[in-house]
Design a protein around this motif. Structure first.
Motif, PDB file in Angstrom:
ATOM      1  N   ALA A 130       6.579 -10.590 -16.924  1.00 17.52           N
ATOM      2  CA  ALA A 130       5.907  -9.755 -15.929  1.00 17.52           C
ATOM      3  C   ALA A 130       6.748  -8.529 -15.597  1.00 17.52           C
ATOM      4  N   ARG A 131       8.037  -8.725 -15.485  1.00 15.63           N
ATOM      5  CA  ARG A 131       8.944  -7.610 -15.183  1.00 15.63           C
ATOM      6  C   ARG A 131       8.919  -6.572 -16.302  1.00 15.63           C
ATOM      7  N   VAL A 132       8.988  -7.053 -17.536  1.00 10.38           N
ATOM      8  CA  VAL A 132       8.942  -6.146 -18.695  1.00 10.38           C
ATOM      9  C   VAL A 132       7.612  -5.405 -18.736  1.00 10.38           C
ATOM     10  N   SER A 133       6.530  -6.121 -18.493  1.00  9.98           N
ATOM     11  CA  SER A 133       5.197  -5.518 -18.525  1.00  9.98           C
ATOM     12  C   SER A 133       5.058  -4.430 -17.464  1.00  9.98           C
ATOM     13  N   LEU A 134       5.546  -4.702 -16.246  1.00 12.52           N
ATOM     14  CA  LEU A 134       5.427  -3.730 -15.163  1.00 12.52           C
ATOM     15  C   LEU A 134       6.262  -2.484 -15.432  1.00 12.52           C
ATOM     16  N   PHE A 135       7.480  -2.667 -15.932  1.00 15.04           N
ATOM     17  CA  PHE A 135       8.326  -1.520 -16.265  1.00 15.04           C
ATOM     18  C   PHE A 135       7.718  -0.702 -17.396  1.00 15.04           C
ATOM     19  N   VAL A 153       9.120   0.440  -8.973  1.00 16.43           N
ATOM     20  CA  VAL A 153       8.717  -0.707  -9.789  1.00 16.43           C
ATOM     21  C   VAL A 153       9.276  -1.998  -9.204  1.00 16.43           C
ATOM     22  N   GLU A 154      10.539  -1.964  -8.790  1.00 16.83           N
ATOM     23  CA  GLU A 154      11.142  -3.160  -8.195  1.00 16.83           C
ATOM     24  C   GLU A 154      10.426  -3.548  -6.906  1.00 16.83           C
ATOM     25  N   ALA A 155      10.059  -2.551  -6.100  1.00 13.80           N
ATOM     26  CA  ALA A 155       9.347  -2.835  -4.862  1.00 13.80           C
ATOM     27  C   ALA A 155       7.965  -3.434  -5.152  1.00 13.80           C
ATOM     28  N   GLU A 156       7.271  -2.868  -6.136  1.00 14.41           N
ATOM     29  CA  GLU A 156       5.954  -3.393  -6.491  1.00 14.41           C
ATOM     30  C   GLU A 156       6.067  -4.799  -7.062  1.00 14.41           C
ATOM     31  N   LEU A 157       7.088  -5.024  -7.882  1.00 10.99           N
ATOM     32  CA  LEU A 157       7.295  -6.356  -8.458  1.00 10.99           C
ATOM     33  C   LEU A 157       7.542  -7.386  -7.363  1.00 10.99           C
ATOM     34  N   ALA A 158       8.332  -7.005  -6.351  1.00  9.27           N
ATOM     35  CA  ALA A 158       8.614  -7.926  -5.250  1.00  9.27           C
ATOM     36  C   ALA A 158       7.334  -8.313  -4.521  1.00  9.27           C
ATOM     37  N   GLU A 159       6.443  -7.338  -4.310  1.00  8.88           N
ATOM     38  CA  GLU A 159       5.170  -7.633  -3.655  1.00  8.88           C
ATOM     39  C   GLU A 159       4.301  -8.540  -4.517  1.00  8.88           C
ATOM     40  N   LEU A 160       4.291  -8.286  -5.825  1.00  5.98           N
ATOM     41  CA  LEU A 160       3.505  -9.116  -6.730  1.00  5.98           C
ATOM     42  C   LEU A 160       4.044 -10.548  -6.771  1.00  5.98           C
ATOM     43  N   GLY A 201       6.936   2.839 -16.093  1.00  4.70           N
ATOM     44  CA  GLY A 201       7.987   3.745 -16.547  1.00  4.70           C
ATOM     45  C   GLY A 201       9.340   3.388 -15.968  1.00  4.70           C
ATOM     46  N   ALA A 202      10.375   3.410 -16.828  1.00  2.93           N
ATOM     47  CA  ALA A 202      11.727   3.041 -16.399  1.00  2.93           C
ATOM     48  C   ALA A 202      12.291   4.031 -15.387  1.00  2.93           C
ATOM     49  N   LYS A 203      11.796   5.277 -15.383  1.00  7.57           N
ATOM     50  CA  LYS A 203      12.314   6.294 -14.463  1.00  7.57           C
ATOM     51  C   LYS A 203      11.940   5.982 -13.018  1.00  7.57           C
ATOM     52  N   ASN A 204      10.941   5.169 -12.816  1.00  9.50           N
ATOM     53  CA  ASN A 204      10.478   4.844 -11.466  1.00  9.50           C
ATOM     54  C   ASN A 204      10.971   3.470 -11.034  1.00  9.50           C
ATOM     55  N   SER A 205      12.231   3.161 -11.340  1.00 12.56           N
ATOM     56  CA  SER A 205      12.745   1.801 -11.174  1.00 12.56           C
ATOM     57  C   SER A 205      12.669   1.302  -9.739  1.00 12.56           C
ATOM     58  N   ALA A 206      12.949   2.176  -8.762  1.00 12.52           N
ATOM     59  CA  ALA A 206      12.922   1.726  -7.365  1.00 12.52           C
ATOM     60  C   ALA A 206      11.511   1.302  -6.960  1.00 12.52           C
ATOM     61  N   GLY A 252       0.799  -1.205   0.000  1.00 15.80           N
ATOM     62  CA  GLY A 252       0.000   0.000   0.000  1.00 15.80           C
ATOM     63  C   GLY A 252       0.834   1.257   0.000  1.00 15.80           C
ATOM     64  N   ASN A 253       2.125   1.195   0.419  1.00 18.47           N
ATOM     65  CA  ASN A 253       2.984   2.368   0.473  1.00 18.47           C
ATOM     66  C   ASN A 253       3.758   2.595  -0.814  1.00 18.47           C
ATOM     67  N   ILE A 254       3.652   1.719  -1.756  1.00 22.15           N
ATOM     68  CA  ILE A 254       4.378   1.862  -3.015  1.00 22.15           C
ATOM     69  C   ILE A 254       3.714   2.943  -3.854  1.00 22.15           C
ATOM     70  N   GLU A 255       4.520   3.883  -4.323  1.00 23.38           N
ATOM     71  CA  GLU A 255       3.998   5.013  -5.089  1.00 23.38           C
ATOM     72  C   GLU A 255       4.096   4.677  -6.574  1.00 23.38           C
ATOM     73  N   ALA A 256       2.988   4.256  -7.161  1.00 26.49           N
ATOM     74  CA  ALA A 256       2.956   3.932  -8.589  1.00 26.49           C
ATOM     75  C   ALA A 256       2.560   5.176  -9.369  1.00 26.49           C
ATOM     76  N   LYS A 257       3.391   5.571 -10.327  1.00 27.01           N
ATOM     77  CA  LYS A 257       3.155   6.802 -11.071  1.00 27.01           C
ATOM     78  C   LYS A 257       2.174   6.573 -12.224  1.00 27.01           C
ATOM     79  N   ILE A 258       1.508   7.654 -12.621  1.00 24.52           N
ATOM     80  CA  ILE A 258       0.673   7.620 -13.821  1.00 24.52           C
ATOM     81  C   ILE A 258       1.550   7.945 -15.014  1.00 24.52           C
ATOM     82  N   THR A 259       1.618   7.029 -15.967  1.00 29.43           N
ATOM     83  CA  THR A 259       2.422   7.209 -17.172  1.00 29.43           C
ATOM     84  C   THR A 259       1.523   7.143 -18.396  1.00 29.43           C
ATOM     85  N   ALA A 260       2.067   7.603 -19.520  1.00 28.41           N
ATOM     86  CA  ALA A 260       1.307   7.531 -20.769  1.00 28.41           C
ATOM     87  C   ALA A 260       0.978   6.083 -21.108  1.00 28.41           C
ATOM     88  N   ALA A 261       1.904   5.179 -20.802  1.00 29.65           N
ATOM     89  CA  ALA A 261       1.701   3.764 -21.120  1.00 29.65           C
ATOM     90  C   ALA A 261       0.551   3.168 -20.318  1.00 29.65           C
TER      91      ALA A 261
END
Length: 564
Positions: A237-242, A253-260, A246-251, A15-24
């Motif tokens: 899944a990793r490629v899809s999430l990135f 994204v990695e945290a969200e991927l770990a939770e998933l 967005g690649a700029k939010n790598s930290a 719940g603390n992971i900050e997922a950004k809004i991207t064009a993708a």
């Protein structure tokens, strides 16, 4: 946040992971939400073509005869079981398809199921447009139903899994928005083709267009990371999430991927028949809410308004073209209210919109019933002046607005976000199946209900709206801003549902006793012969591997596998 009168401050986990809004992510969610186009178009087109004279001449001549009588009972003009079978046959097929879709989404992914739904709907549209007899017409409707069933099961889940948690409500509302777009487009097309001899063929056949739009768009998006992980495709899944974050939010994204990954591991380790598992006590809250909400959504009477609005408006004094115009206005109001919902749903929360919308719809249904009672009367032979008829349209527009920012979008959002990953496809399938089942029953019986209940039909739906509003106040926890894989927290803190969430397993972490639920825990080693007091290594959602002293309730010789 408010939960059944209690306050809950949910923290920790994903719940603390900050997922950004991207064009993708915006484009991906737009494509997935466009699945609502086919459902909305079908809802809008069905009511319109049933008022077209050439269509009635070809397939329902008895209805046409009743409509041209000198002074018919306005409540009973369109009471025909064959006519309602045309409208409601789609929903029987949709019910079956939505249950089958659970297996498909689990095995092949959300995206594949949406593509299959689009193609099936496309074939159904072609057959409907070319229909030469009632059997061919109903066959096309059944194919349309399969297409809608597949899409309605997969698209809301896709949106909930891909959207940033803090904006999940707004993105998921897009599905209902596209349903509204489909309804308005169909109403406008009905108006343009109403006087054309083959207008009904054009209206039914052009259902292929939204199917092509959605299917083509799905070819250019990837499946959700959660779905890919559940099927063992970690790299994809990793490629899809990135891609969507967005690649700029790598930290982040990695945290969200770990939770998933953790959630998917729990789902994989707990491989069991989902439709059996979902009946277990600890999932009772999610199951009740996921089945009650779509049932209540249809008992608002909104789908009936969409199906039969042209019929209803003609019954109270409008001509064919004015009735279609009034229906178009109704659709535009609904569409505008969905946009309002998109802007406020993640600010004010689900409960607030459910309650406010419910009160608004209740008042309007009672007002329409009172107006019909005062003008048309119980016998159905009274005259309704143009002024009163316009008032009915205004009341139904206010009613549609209340639905558009509450029970419309939220009935797709809430069931898709409350289940854990391993039960999400099955849970959404049951929710959609209930929606179709209740829609079928109401669509099949509404014209007869209107004929026999008269204006009381609107009081009937008003009573249900009051009931569902009370249900939300008492039993629906707030879910805004919480990651779908941390949703268990809202049930643990709810005043009523917490009784279904417990065991007595507790673990001291840094001197603090902390409770975990059975469905959150995955044993990391074979412990089939563990006895009372044995220390068992387990994984819990917060990411720790801890030792829990095995203390089953009841017989102290119970094995771990009997409890976990």
């Amino acid at each position: 946040m408010a939960i059944g009168g209690l306050a809950l401050d949910v923290a920790g986990g994903s719940g603390n992971i900050e997922a950004k809004i991207t064009a993708a992510v915006v484009m991906t969610c737009v494509v997935a939400a466009s699945g609502g186009l086919i459902f909305g178009y079908d809802i809008g087109i069905s009511g319109g073509v049933t008022t077209m004279k050439p269509f009635l001449e070809n397939f329902f001549p008895t209805v046409l005869k009743n409509a041209t009588e000198a002074k018919p009972d306005v409540y009973c003009v369109y009471d025909s079981q064959l006519l309602t079978a045309f409208t409601s046959s789609l929903y029987v097929a949709g019910l079956v398809a939505s249950l089958v879709a659970s297996r498909l989404t689990a095995a092949y992914g959300r995206r594949t199921t949406m593509i299959l739904g689009g193609l099936t709907f496309l074939f159904g549209a072609v057959i409907s447009g070319l229909a030469a007899n009632i059997a061919m017409l109903l066959s096309g409707r059944i194919l349309l139903g399969f297409g809608v069933g597949f899409t309605n099961q997969a698209a809301p889940v896709y949106l909930s899994e891909v959207a940033p948690p803090q904006w999940r409500g707004a993105f998921n509302t897009g599905f209902q928005f596209f349903i509204g777009v489909g309804v308005v487009s169909a109403n406008f097309l009905n108006y343009l083709t109403a006087d054309h001899h083959s207008g009904w063929r054009i209206s039914l056949g052009l259902a292929a267009l939204p199917a092509v739009i959605m299917t083509f768009g799905c070819l250019f998006i990837s499946d959700t990371p959660s779905s890919l992980l559940a099927r063992g495709n970690h790299d994809h899944a990793r490629v899809s999430l990135f891609k969507i974050r967005g690649a700029k939010n790598s930290a982040d994204v990695e945290a969200e991927l770990a939770e998933l990954v953790k959630s998917s591991q729990l789902a994989i380790e707990a491989r069991a028949e989902p439709f059996k598992t979902i009946l277990e006590r600890q999932y009772r809250p999610q199951l009740v809410v996921a089945m009650a909400i779509p049932c209540f959504q249809q008992l608002t009477g909104i789908t009936i308004n969409a199906f039969y609005a042209p019929v209803l408006f003609r019954s109270v004094g409008f001509g064919s073209a004015p009735a279609l115009v009034a229906t178009l206005i109704l659709g535009l109001v609904n569409l505008g209210s969905i946009l309002i919902s998109t802007m406020v749903i993640d600010r004010f929360g689900r409960r607030f919109l459910f309650i406010v919308g419910g009160i608004q719809m209740f008042v309007c249904q009672v007002a329409v019933a009172a107006l019909l009672a005062a003008t048309v009367g119980d016998a159905g032979d009274g005259e309704m002046t143009k002024g009163y008829a316009v008032t009915v349209v205004v009341l139904l527009c206010i009613y549609a607005a209340g639905f558009g920012w509450s029970w419309g979008p939220l009935s797709w959002l809430v069931p898709s976000e409350i289940f854990p990953l391993k039960l999400r496809p099955a849970g959404q399938s049951l929710s959609v199946a209930v929606n179709f089942a209740v829609t079928f029953l109401i669509a099949q019986t509404f014209l007869a209900t209107l004929c026999h209940f008269k204006f009381g039909a609107f009081l009937f739906y008003g009573g249900w709206i009051l009931t569902m509003t009370v249900f939300v106040v008492m039993f629906l926890p707030e879910t805004k801003g919480i990651h779908v894989d941390s949703m268990y927290q809202v049930w643990e803190k709810h005043w009523f549902w917490q009784r279904y969430q417990g065991s007595e397993l507790r673990n001291p972490i840094n001197g603090v006793w902390k409770e975990f639920q059975l469905w959150q825990i995955s044993v990391l080693k074979n412990c089939k012969e563990c006895r009372y007091g044995d220390e068992v290594p387990v994984y819990v959602p917060q990411g720790e591997t801890v030792l829990i002293s095995y203390a089953p309730q009841g017989d102290k010789t119970d094995r771990v596998e009997d409890r976990w």
